[in-house]
Design a protein around this motif. Structure first.
Motif, PDB file in Angstrom:
ATOM      1  N   GLY A   1     -32.676  -8.664   5.414  1.00 51.81           N
ATOM      2  CA  GLY A   1     -32.640  -7.206   5.350  1.00 51.81           C
ATOM      3  C   GLY A   1     -31.439  -6.671   6.098  1.00 51.81           C
ATOM      4  N   ALA A   2     -31.569  -5.477   6.635  1.00 48.90           N
ATOM      5  CA  ALA A   2     -30.451  -4.845   7.345  1.00 48.90           C
ATOM      6  C   ALA A   2     -30.018  -5.709   8.526  1.00 48.90           C
ATOM      7  CB  ALA A   2     -30.844  -3.453   7.826  1.00 48.90           C
ATOM      8  N   GLY A   3     -28.709  -5.931   8.617  1.00 53.03           N
ATOM      9  CA  GLY A   3     -28.175  -6.741   9.703  1.00 53.03           C
ATOM     10  C   GLY A   3     -27.724  -5.925  10.892  1.00 53.03           C
ATOM     11  N   ILE A   4     -27.778  -4.605  10.745  1.00 49.81           N
ATOM     12  CA  ILE A   4     -27.405  -3.715  11.847  1.00 49.81           C
ATOM     13  C   ILE A   4     -28.228  -2.439  11.722  1.00 49.81           C
ATOM     14  CG2 ILE A   4     -25.452  -2.782  10.528  1.00 49.81           C
ATOM     15  CD1 ILE A   4     -23.972  -2.445  13.200  1.00 49.81           C
TER      16      ILE A   4
ATOM     17  N   VAL B   1     -24.381  -4.293  -2.177  1.00 50.59           N
ATOM     18  CA  VAL B   1     -24.822  -4.389  -0.794  1.00 50.59           C
ATOM     19  C   VAL B   1     -23.713  -3.819   0.070  1.00 50.59           C
ATOM     20  CG1 VAL B   1     -25.482  -5.915   1.090  1.00 50.59           C
ATOM     21  CG2 VAL B   1     -26.286  -6.389  -1.229  1.00 50.59           C
ATOM     22  N   CYS B   2     -23.992  -2.687   0.717  1.00 50.23           N
ATOM     23  CA  CYS B   2     -22.987  -2.037   1.560  1.00 50.23           C
ATOM     24  C   CYS B   2     -23.052  -2.602   2.968  1.00 50.23           C
ATOM     25  CB  CYS B   2     -23.225  -0.533   1.592  1.00 50.23           C
ATOM     26  SG  CYS B   2     -23.071   0.257  -0.029  1.00 50.23           S
ATOM     27  N   SER B   3     -21.900  -2.709   3.602  1.00 53.27           N
ATOM     28  CA  SER B   3     -21.839  -3.281   4.947  1.00 53.27           C
ATOM     29  C   SER B   3     -21.224  -2.293   5.922  1.00 53.27           C
ATOM     30  CB  SER B   3     -21.046  -4.584   4.943  1.00 53.27           C
ATOM     31  OG  SER B   3     -19.704  -4.349   4.567  1.00 53.27           O
ATOM     32  N   LEU B   4     -21.572  -2.479   7.178  1.00 49.40           N
ATOM     33  CA  LEU B   4     -21.021  -1.714   8.284  1.00 49.40           C
ATOM     34  C   LEU B   4     -20.690  -2.715   9.381  1.00 49.40           C
ATOM     35  CD1 LEU B   4     -20.557   1.201   9.474  1.00 49.40           C
ATOM     36  CD2 LEU B   4     -22.821   0.970  10.515  1.00 49.40           C
ATOM     37  N   ASN B   5     -19.452  -2.711   9.824  1.00 50.68           N
ATOM     38  CA  ASN B   5     -19.010  -3.696  10.820  1.00 50.68           C
ATOM     39  C   ASN B   5     -19.293  -5.121  10.356  1.00 50.68           C
ATOM     40  OD1 ASN B   5     -18.319  -1.499  12.447  1.00 50.68           O
ATOM     41  ND2 ASN B   5     -20.303  -1.507  13.496  1.00 50.68           N
ATOM     42  N   GLY B   6     -19.166  -5.337   9.049  1.00 51.31           N
ATOM     43  CA  GLY B   6     -19.330  -6.668   8.490  1.00 51.31           C
ATOM     44  C   GLY B   6     -20.758  -7.111   8.284  1.00 51.31           C
ATOM     45  N   LYS B   7     -21.741  -6.229   8.503  1.00 51.40           N
ATOM     46  CA  LYS B   7     -23.150  -6.590   8.360  1.00 51.40           C
ATOM     47  C   LYS B   7     -23.825  -5.700   7.330  1.00 51.40           C
ATOM     48  CE  LYS B   7     -23.592  -8.390  13.056  1.00 51.40           C
ATOM     49  NZ  LYS B   7     -23.867  -9.778  12.623  1.00 51.40           N
ATOM     50  N   PRO B   8     -24.756  -6.251   6.541  1.00 47.27           N
ATOM     51  CA  PRO B   8     -25.418  -5.455   5.508  1.00 47.27           C
ATOM     52  C   PRO B   8     -26.216  -4.305   6.103  1.00 47.27           C
ATOM     53  CG  PRO B   8     -26.541  -7.554   5.820  1.00 47.27           C
ATOM     54  CD  PRO B   8     -25.275  -7.625   6.609  1.00 47.27           C
ATOM     55  N   VAL B   9     -26.084  -3.121   5.495  1.00 42.69           N
ATOM     56  CA  VAL B   9     -26.721  -1.938   6.063  1.00 42.69           C
ATOM     57  C   VAL B   9     -27.582  -1.186   5.052  1.00 42.69           C
ATOM     58  CG1 VAL B   9     -24.734  -0.430   5.610  1.00 42.69           C
ATOM     59  CG2 VAL B   9     -26.264   0.094   7.493  1.00 42.69           C
ATOM     60  N   ALA B  10     -27.243  -1.256   3.749  1.00 40.82           N
ATOM     61  CA  ALA B  10     -27.996  -0.535   2.722  1.00 40.82           C
ATOM     62  C   ALA B  10     -27.522  -0.996   1.352  1.00 40.82           C
ATOM     63  CB  ALA B  10     -27.812   0.973   2.858  1.00 40.82           C
ATOM     64  N   GLY B  11     -28.329  -0.711   0.338  1.00 34.51           N
ATOM     65  CA  GLY B  11     -27.959  -1.046  -1.031  1.00 34.51           C
ATOM     66  C   GLY B  11     -27.787   0.211  -1.868  1.00 34.51           C
ATOM     67  N   ILE B  12     -26.935   0.125  -2.882  1.00 36.45           N
ATOM     68  CA  ILE B  12     -26.749   1.211  -3.842  1.00 36.45           C
ATOM     69  C   ILE B  12     -26.746   0.602  -5.239  1.00 36.45           C
ATOM     70  CG2 ILE B  12     -25.224   3.040  -4.686  1.00 36.45           C
ATOM     71  CD1 ILE B  12     -24.176   3.410  -1.862  1.00 36.45           C
ATOM     72  N   MET B  13     -27.556   1.172  -6.135  1.00 36.04           N
ATOM     73  CA  MET B  13     -27.662   0.627  -7.486  1.00 36.04           C
ATOM     74  C   MET B  13     -27.708   1.751  -8.516  1.00 36.04           C
ATOM     75  SD  MET B  13     -31.642  -0.577  -7.498  1.00 36.04           S
ATOM     76  CE  MET B  13     -32.911   0.430  -6.714  1.00 36.04           C
ATOM     77  N   THR B  14     -27.395   1.389  -9.737  1.00 30.90           N
ATOM     78  CA  THR B  14     -27.494   2.313 -10.857  1.00 30.90           C
ATOM     79  C   THR B  14     -28.920   2.306 -11.374  1.00 30.90           C
ATOM     80  OG1 THR B  14     -25.207   1.833 -11.489  1.00 30.90           O
ATOM     81  CG2 THR B  14     -26.614   2.854 -13.155  1.00 30.90           C
ATOM     82  N   ALA B  15     -29.452   3.485 -11.685  1.00 28.54           N
ATOM     83  CA  ALA B  15     -30.786   3.563 -12.274  1.00 28.54           C
ATOM     84  C   ALA B  15     -30.793   2.769 -13.576  1.00 28.54           C
ATOM     85  CB  ALA B  15     -31.155   5.024 -12.536  1.00 28.54           C
ATOM     86  N   MET B  16     -31.756   1.824 -13.679  1.00 24.77           N
ATOM     87  CA  MET B  16     -31.753   0.926 -14.823  1.00 24.77           C
ATOM     88  C   MET B  16     -33.163   0.399 -15.087  1.00 24.77           C
ATOM     89  SD  MET B  16     -29.121  -2.261 -15.334  1.00 24.77           S
ATOM     90  CE  MET B  16     -27.743  -1.160 -15.032  1.00 24.77           C
ATOM     91  N   ASN B  17     -33.500   0.192 -16.356  1.00 24.63           N
ATOM     92  CA  ASN B  17     -34.755  -0.431 -16.708  1.00 24.63           C
ATOM     93  C   ASN B  17     -34.689  -1.923 -16.389  1.00 24.63           C
ATOM     94  OD1 ASN B  17     -35.938   1.960 -17.850  1.00 24.63           O
ATOM     95  ND2 ASN B  17     -34.714   1.632 -19.705  1.00 24.63           N
TER      96      ASN B  17
END
Length: 268
Positions: free
Chosen positions: A137-140, A50-66
């Protein structure tokens, strides 16, 4: 609007995440491009970051996985997924199927955070569903580095309009002076846009229907320059349009997104 404190109304885009083969490379790239902070998550989340911007969740990044935790072979292409809020994932899935869509990944609980699903509309555009519990969800939003717009580029605007209205309560209306561009509305509030694939200049032949996330930036041209230096690719160079100056780009692994220096009223 920038900080989001309450739940998202059903039908509203509420989150975006990226699936890639090299998660750490993506975390490094978006940190440098947008200022995101994030790290590989714990095993119980499949390493989801969970990536944050200014301390708030902004987007997710994950590895392709079954779903069983193994890596798929072949690895699917990197892609950004837009998630639409729902009060009931399972009930919405039934509406999706009965209105010509498909459920690609049935509803599953994500610890105490919420319940998610992945589906496609009748024109083939893939999107996620998110039923919030502890995580809305997105906090900003609408700030440089955060999501500002979600756009449906579709092969059939009539079919898409009918589907999203019936299945998710999202209505489409032509935008004044939009040249075939539609506003997507939830409870009278514009939450995204839609246009026909045929309306997009320079789109590669065979491009499927898809949801395209837009991220706000202070300077479109300098952001694109930085992206190129980091190994990204430009699909549509910076240009001026009714909402601001935008560009459509790919990150170094090939995931497509747009950046925009928006003008006028905030629109996400």
């Amino acid at each position: 609007m920038s900080d989001v404190t309450g739940p998202y109304a059903p039908g509203t885009p509420c989150w975006v995440d990226l699936m890639v083969s090299d998660q750490q490379a993506a975390l490094d790239f978006y940190r440098d491009l947008f200022g995101w902070q994030g790290e590989v998550g714990p095993p119980e989340t499949g390493g989801y970051a969970v990536c944050s911007l200014n301390g708030k969740p902004v987007a997710g990044i994950m590895t392709a996985m079954n779903r069983d935790g193994t890596k798929p072979d072949p690895t699917p292409p990197p892609v950004w997924t837009s998630y639409l809020a729902t009060a009931d994932v399972d009930a919405t899935e039934r509406k999706i199927v009965s209105n010509g869509g498909q459920v690609m990944m049935p509803g599953m609980d994500v610890m105490t955070l919420g319940r998610l699903s992945v589906a496609s509309d009748p024109t083939g555009a893939v999107f996620g569903l998110w039923q919030a519990k502890d995580f809305p969800g997105a906090g900003i939003v609408n700030e440089p580095g955060a999501i500002i717009w979600n756009e449906l580029d579709t092969s059939d605007t009539d079919a898409a309009s009918s589907f999203y209205s019936t299945a998710l309560g999202i209505t489409a209306a032509p935008m004044e002076g939009g040249g075939g561009y539609y506003a997507l509305n939830v409870d009278g509030r514009t939450v995204g846009g839609m246009q026909a694939l045929s309306n997009i200049d320079g789109l590669p032949t065979g491009t499927p229907s898809h949801w395209l996330p837009y991220f706000a930036v202070d300077d479109t041209d300098s952001t694109v320059d930085a992206l190129i230096r980091a190994g990204g690719n430009v699909l549509k160079p910076p240009f001026d349009m009714m909402a601001g100056r935008m560009a459509v780009v790919q990150d170094p692994q090939g995931a497509v997104f747009a950046v925009i220096n928006a003008m006028g009223p905030e629109s996400a």
